[in-house]
Each structure stands twice: as structure tokens, then as C-alpha cells.
Design a protein around this motif. Structure first.
Motif, PDB file in Angstrom:
ATOM      1  N   SER A 133      25.948  41.710  42.230  1.00 18.88           N
ATOM      2  CA  SER A 133      26.262  40.559  41.381  1.00 18.88           C
ATOM      3  C   SER A 133      26.942  40.971  40.086  1.00 18.88           C
ATOM      4  O   SER A 133      27.757  40.230  39.535  1.00 18.88           O
ATOM      5  N   GLN A 192      36.265  47.129  41.846  1.00 19.49           N
ATOM      6  CA  GLN A 192      34.815  47.027  41.667  1.00 19.49           C
ATOM      7  C   GLN A 192      34.508  47.407  40.222  1.00 19.49           C
ATOM      8  O   GLN A 192      34.443  48.579  39.869  1.00 19.49           O
ATOM      9  N   LEU A 212      32.866  37.887  46.459  1.00 20.30           N
ATOM     10  CA  LEU A 212      31.795  38.887  46.436  1.00 20.30           C
ATOM     11  C   LEU A 212      31.067  38.912  47.783  1.00 20.30           C
ATOM     12  O   LEU A 212      30.820  39.980  48.354  1.00 20.30           O
ATOM     13  N   HIS A 229      29.225  42.952  39.678  1.00 21.85           N
ATOM     14  CA  HIS A 229      30.651  43.186  39.887  1.00 21.85           C
ATOM     15  C   HIS A 229      31.443  41.875  39.941  1.00 21.85           C
ATOM     16  O   HIS A 229      32.625  41.881  40.299  1.00 21.85           O
ATOM     17  N   ARG A 230      30.817  40.790  39.571  1.00 20.98           N
ATOM     18  CA  ARG A 230      31.510  39.508  39.454  1.00 20.98           C
ATOM     19  C   ARG A 230      31.463  39.089  37.986  1.00 20.98           C
ATOM     20  O   ARG A 230      30.397  39.060  37.371  1.00 20.98           O
ATOM     21  N   THR A 231      32.607  38.776  37.427  1.00 25.93           N
ATOM     22  CA  THR A 231      32.691  38.359  36.028  1.00 25.93           C
ATOM     23  C   THR A 231      33.354  36.992  35.943  1.00 25.93           C
ATOM     24  O   THR A 231      34.502  36.839  36.356  1.00 25.93           O
ATOM     25  N   THR A 232      32.633  36.000  35.451  1.00 22.74           N
ATOM     26  CA  THR A 232      33.215  34.675  35.265  1.00 22.74           C
ATOM     27  C   THR A 232      33.780  34.580  33.851  1.00 22.74           C
ATOM     28  O   THR A 232      33.125  34.945  32.878  1.00 22.74           O
ATOM     29  N   ASN A 246      39.449  34.856  43.099  1.00 23.78           N
ATOM     30  CA  ASN A 246      38.383  34.047  43.677  1.00 23.78           C
ATOM     31  C   ASN A 246      38.905  33.568  45.030  1.00 23.78           C
ATOM     32  O   ASN A 246      39.956  34.030  45.497  1.00 23.78           O
ATOM     33  N   ASN A 262      42.717  38.378  38.271  1.00 29.21           N
ATOM     34  CA  ASN A 262      41.383  38.095  38.800  1.00 29.21           C
ATOM     35  C   ASN A 262      41.510  37.352  40.117  1.00 29.21           C
ATOM     36  O   ASN A 262      42.518  36.682  40.380  1.00 29.21           O
ATOM     37  N   PHE A 277      32.055  34.049  43.562  1.00 29.76           N
ATOM     38  CA  PHE A 277      30.924  34.462  44.397  1.00 29.76           C
ATOM     39  C   PHE A 277      31.351  34.587  45.859  1.00 29.76           C
ATOM     40  O   PHE A 277      30.883  35.464  46.579  1.00 29.76           O
ATOM     41  N   CYS A 295      36.824  40.563  40.055  1.00 28.51           N
ATOM     42  CA  CYS A 295      36.321  39.487  40.907  1.00 28.51           C
ATOM     43  C   CYS A 295      35.733  38.378  40.048  1.00 28.51           C
ATOM     44  O   CYS A 295      34.840  38.610  39.246  1.00 28.51           O
ATOM     45  N   ASP A 296      36.219  37.163  40.249  1.00 22.65           N
ATOM     46  CA  ASP A 296      35.747  36.001  39.502  1.00 22.65           C
ATOM     47  C   ASP A 296      35.300  34.907  40.471  1.00 22.65           C
ATOM     48  O   ASP A 296      35.568  33.729  40.261  1.00 22.65           O
TER      49      ASP A 296
END
Length: 266
Positions: free
Chosen positions: A89, A20, A77, A91-94, A46, A44, A74, A71-72
């Protein structure tokens, strides 16, 4: 690879874990470990990664033994929230969204960056774009279309070692990039391995990316599917429902187990 990061809470879905962590925390972590002597892997996840981890033990081991995993996706997540974790939101990195920030952070900390990804020409466009964002950044690169073993691979490794990057970005797509890192990390002179998939394609505009309101709402997968239906239909039309089936099955199993362990009052 191996040490977990105690500073960041660990999330576990289907026996695969990630941390996280926010984008700013991730950048701080990458630049910190890039100054150390040990080799660090930043993975990472997904939905696609989770599906690979579920069926391929070596890939699950790669994720679970990486030093940090962000986390990459949604979908991951959302699955975490359904499983009871309090993720937001942030905690998500694209990857395509934070590449500029990574370049600026590397420039500020005098860290070098090497890009190993994409078709011929994509890396050159990415370097040109990043050089505008961070003009004093030491950056190099090579395309990812080469034989991943044998003489050609050894020549690429030698080229990387001559550059001696602090951070090595590897973007061949899952799970090829993770397998390549496992097979080659012992002979590569770098400090941070950063597998990032097709990030450069989106960053350079080689592949069109959906508007921000679509990516923020968790529908980027649908936009990608409409753009490349032949290549991606299995990944999304089959892969996404399969992942959530496994998640709901796991949640139900946990609830039944908790119910069975509850003491019976007479």
C-alpha cells in the motif's frame, strides 16, 4: 523526458511502466531534480491512465518516457500484485494526500511552485491553504480554464516564465494535461512538470472526497461515481472491468507462453 530511474524498481503492466516508489521517496526525488538544470517529467498512473495508454500510443509513450512515474490508483496496485509484483500500500501515492508535504518540502529546500489547474478561484483557495502550511513558500498560479493553443495559451506560458517556477503543477485532467505538457514544455522555463489531474479540487474541498477508510480500501472510485454518476459512469463502470479483463488476458497469455516453452520429457 527519457531517462529511467534505476534506483526504483520498474513495474510493467500492458506494456506501460511505472516505478515502485513510496511517497517520501517521491518527494525526495522531486525536490532533488528541481535543483538541477534539466527538465524532468514526473507522471502518474491509475486505471484511467492505463486504459488511455492501451489505446493511444502517444499517451503510452508519454508515460514510458517520463523520468519517473508513480502509482496513483488502487486498481493498478492490485493488478500489479495479480501480475506477480510485490507492491504494498505504501507504493501508492494519492496526489491530494501529499500536496501539503510537497509544499513543506519546497519551502524547506527554497523551491518555488506554480499551480496551473482547476476552475477560476480553485487555485486561489489552494494557494491560501498551502500558504498556511508553508508560509515562506514562493507560490503562484493560474486557473486551467483557458484555450490550450493560440494567443491565450501563449499569454499563460509567458506568465509562467515570468514566475520561473522550479516545479510546475499541471491539472487539466487526463489526457489533456499530458498533451499540453508535450506541446509546451520546450518553451516553458521550469524544471519539473507534475501532471496531477483534479488534485486541487479535492484538496480545496471543491469536490467532496470519500473518508480515508474508503480511499484506503480501494473504493474511492465508487464514492466518486456516486457523487458524479453522469460524468464518471463510463470511466468506472466500463473502464475498470475493461482494464482487469486486459490484465487477466495478459496473465493468461504469459502462462500459456511459459507452458508452451517448457521442455517436453519423453
Amino acid at each position: 523526458m527519457g531517462s529511467t530511474i534505476q534506483k526504483y524498481p520498474e513495474i510493467k503492466l500492458l506494456h506501460t511502466r511505472f516505478h515502485q516508489i513510496t511517497c517520501c521517496e517521491l518527494l525526495d526525488y522531486i525536490t532533488d531534480v528541481a535543483k538541477q538544470r534539466k527538465k524532468t517529467v514526473v507522471g502518474n498512473v491509475n486505471i484511467r491512465a492505463m486504459n488511455f495508454a492501451y489505446t493511444q500510443p502517444w499517451f503510452q509513450d508519454f508515460i514510458n518516457t517520463s523520468d519517473l512515474v508513480f502509482c496513483d490508483g488502487f486498481g493498478v496496485l492490485l493488478a500489479s500484485r495479480l501480475s506477480g509484483y510485490k507492491l504494498e500500500s505504501k507504493h501508492r501515492t494519492t496526489c491530494a494526500d501529499y500536496l501539503d508535504k510537497l509544499a513543506k518540502a519546497c519551502e524547506k529546500e527554497s523551491l518555488s511552485l506554480y499551480l496551473l489547474a482547476g476552475k477560476p478561484g480553485v487555485v486561489d483557495r489552494a494557494i491560501a491553504k498551502l500558504s498556511i502550511v508553508a508560509p515562506n513558500l514562493k507560490i503562484g498560479g493560474h486557473h486551467g480554464y483557458f484555450e490550450k493553443e493560440g494567443h491565450e495559451n501563449e499569454a499563460i506560458v509567458a506568465e509562467i516564465n515570468q514566475f520561473k517556477p522550479d516545479i510546475l503543477y499541471v491539472g487539466f485532467g487526463m489526457p489533456i494535461q499530458e498533451r499540453w505538457i508535450l506541446d509546451n514544455m520546450h518553451k516553458i522555463d521550469t524544471r519539473v512538470f507534475l501532471p496531477l489531474g483534479a488534485c486541487l479540487d479535492f484538496y480545496t474541498g471543491t469536490l467532496p472526497r470519500a473518508p480515508k477508510w474508503i480511499t484506503d480500501s480501494g473504493l474511492e472510485w465508487l464514492a466518486r461515481l456516486l457523487t458524479e454518476p453522469r460524468r464518471l459512469w463510463v470511466r468506472y463502470v466500463i473502464g475498470n472491468p475493461l482494464f482487469f479483463y486486459r490484465i487477466f488476458k495478459d496473465i493468461l497469455s504469459e502462462r500459456l507462453r511459459a507452458l508452451m516453452q517448457r521442455p517436453v520429457s519423453l
